[in-house]
Motif scaffolding. Structure first.
Motif, PDB file in Angstrom:
ATOM      1  N   ASP A   9      -5.777  -4.317  -4.532  1.00  0.00           N
ATOM      2  CA  ASP A   9      -6.050  -2.898  -4.278  1.00  0.00           C
ATOM      3  C   ASP A   9      -5.538  -2.030  -5.415  1.00  0.00           C
ATOM      4  O   ASP A   9      -6.196  -1.080  -5.837  1.00  0.00           O
ATOM      5  CB  ASP A   9      -5.415  -2.435  -2.970  1.00  0.00           C
ATOM      6  N   ARG A  10      -4.356  -2.340  -5.926  1.00  0.00           N
ATOM      7  CA  ARG A  10      -3.763  -1.555  -7.013  1.00  0.00           C
ATOM      8  C   ARG A  10      -4.597  -1.681  -8.284  1.00  0.00           C
ATOM      9  O   ARG A  10      -4.903  -0.694  -8.952  1.00  0.00           O
ATOM     10  CB  ARG A  10      -2.323  -2.024  -7.263  1.00  0.00           C
ATOM     11  N   ILE A  11      -4.999  -2.901  -8.617  1.00  0.00           N
ATOM     12  CA  ILE A  11      -5.814  -3.112  -9.818  1.00  0.00           C
ATOM     13  C   ILE A  11      -7.163  -2.427  -9.668  1.00  0.00           C
ATOM     14  O   ILE A  11      -7.649  -1.781 -10.605  1.00  0.00           O
ATOM     15  CB  ILE A  11      -5.963  -4.618 -10.120  1.00  0.00           C
ATOM     16  N   ALA A  12      -7.774  -2.521  -8.506  1.00  0.00           N
ATOM     17  CA  ALA A  12      -9.069  -1.862  -8.265  1.00  0.00           C
ATOM     18  C   ALA A  12      -8.938  -0.351  -8.438  1.00  0.00           C
ATOM     19  O   ALA A  12      -9.795   0.287  -9.064  1.00  0.00           O
ATOM     20  CB  ALA A  12      -9.581  -2.202  -6.877  1.00  0.00           C
ATOM     21  N   ALA A  13      -7.878   0.234  -7.913  1.00  0.00           N
ATOM     22  CA  ALA A  13      -7.667   1.680  -8.048  1.00  0.00           C
ATOM     23  C   ALA A  13      -7.476   2.062  -9.510  1.00  0.00           C
ATOM     24  O   ALA A  13      -8.014   3.078  -9.978  1.00  0.00           O
ATOM     25  CB  ALA A  13      -6.467   2.117  -7.213  1.00  0.00           C
ATOM     26  N   ASP A  14      -6.711   1.256 -10.255  1.00  0.00           N
ATOM     27  CA  ASP A  14      -6.508   1.533 -11.682  1.00  0.00           C
ATOM     28  C   ASP A  14      -7.822   1.463 -12.446  1.00  0.00           C
ATOM     29  O   ASP A  14      -8.111   2.312 -13.295  1.00  0.00           O
ATOM     30  CB  ASP A  14      -5.508   0.552 -12.291  1.00  0.00           C
ATOM     31  N   LEU A  15      -8.632   0.444 -12.150  1.00  0.00           N
ATOM     32  CA  LEU A  15      -9.919   0.298 -12.835  1.00  0.00           C
ATOM     33  C   LEU A  15     -10.865   1.444 -12.489  1.00  0.00           C
ATOM     34  O   LEU A  15     -11.590   1.937 -13.355  1.00  0.00           O
ATOM     35  CB  LEU A  15     -10.554  -1.043 -12.502  1.00  0.00           C
ATOM     36  N   GLU A  16     -10.851   1.887 -11.242  1.00  0.00           N
ATOM     37  CA  GLU A  16     -11.681   3.031 -10.847  1.00  0.00           C
ATOM     38  C   GLU A  16     -11.259   4.285 -11.597  1.00  0.00           C
ATOM     39  O   GLU A  16     -12.104   5.061 -12.067  1.00  0.00           O
ATOM     40  CB  GLU A  16     -11.591   3.263  -9.341  1.00  0.00           C
TER      41      GLU A  16
END
Length: 64
Positions: A9-16
């Motif tokens: 979830d953290r990586i997905a948010a950073d990529l977004e």
């Protein structure tokens, strides 16, 4: 104590966030290089953004 987010979830948010910054012109894509190979290609590069430097490698070579 706040809710813990999973690593994914953290990586997905950073990529977004980085993608939004790229679209808005607030981040810059640098020096990607494409290495053509007989079985595909590999792209390497980095993005400067509000959070710092994001380095990436996209391996598009075909797997056996």
């Amino acid at each position: 104590m706040g809710e813990r987010r999973s690593r994914e979830d953290r990586i997905a948010a950073d990529l977004e966030s980085i993608a939004t910054q790229l679209r808005d012109g607030d981040a810059t894509l640098y020096g990607y290089e494409v290495e053509l190979e007989s079985d595909g290609r590999v792209q390497r590069g980095g993005i400067t953004c509000a959070d710092g430097w994001f380095a990436f490698e996209l391996d598009e070579r075909r797997k056996p």
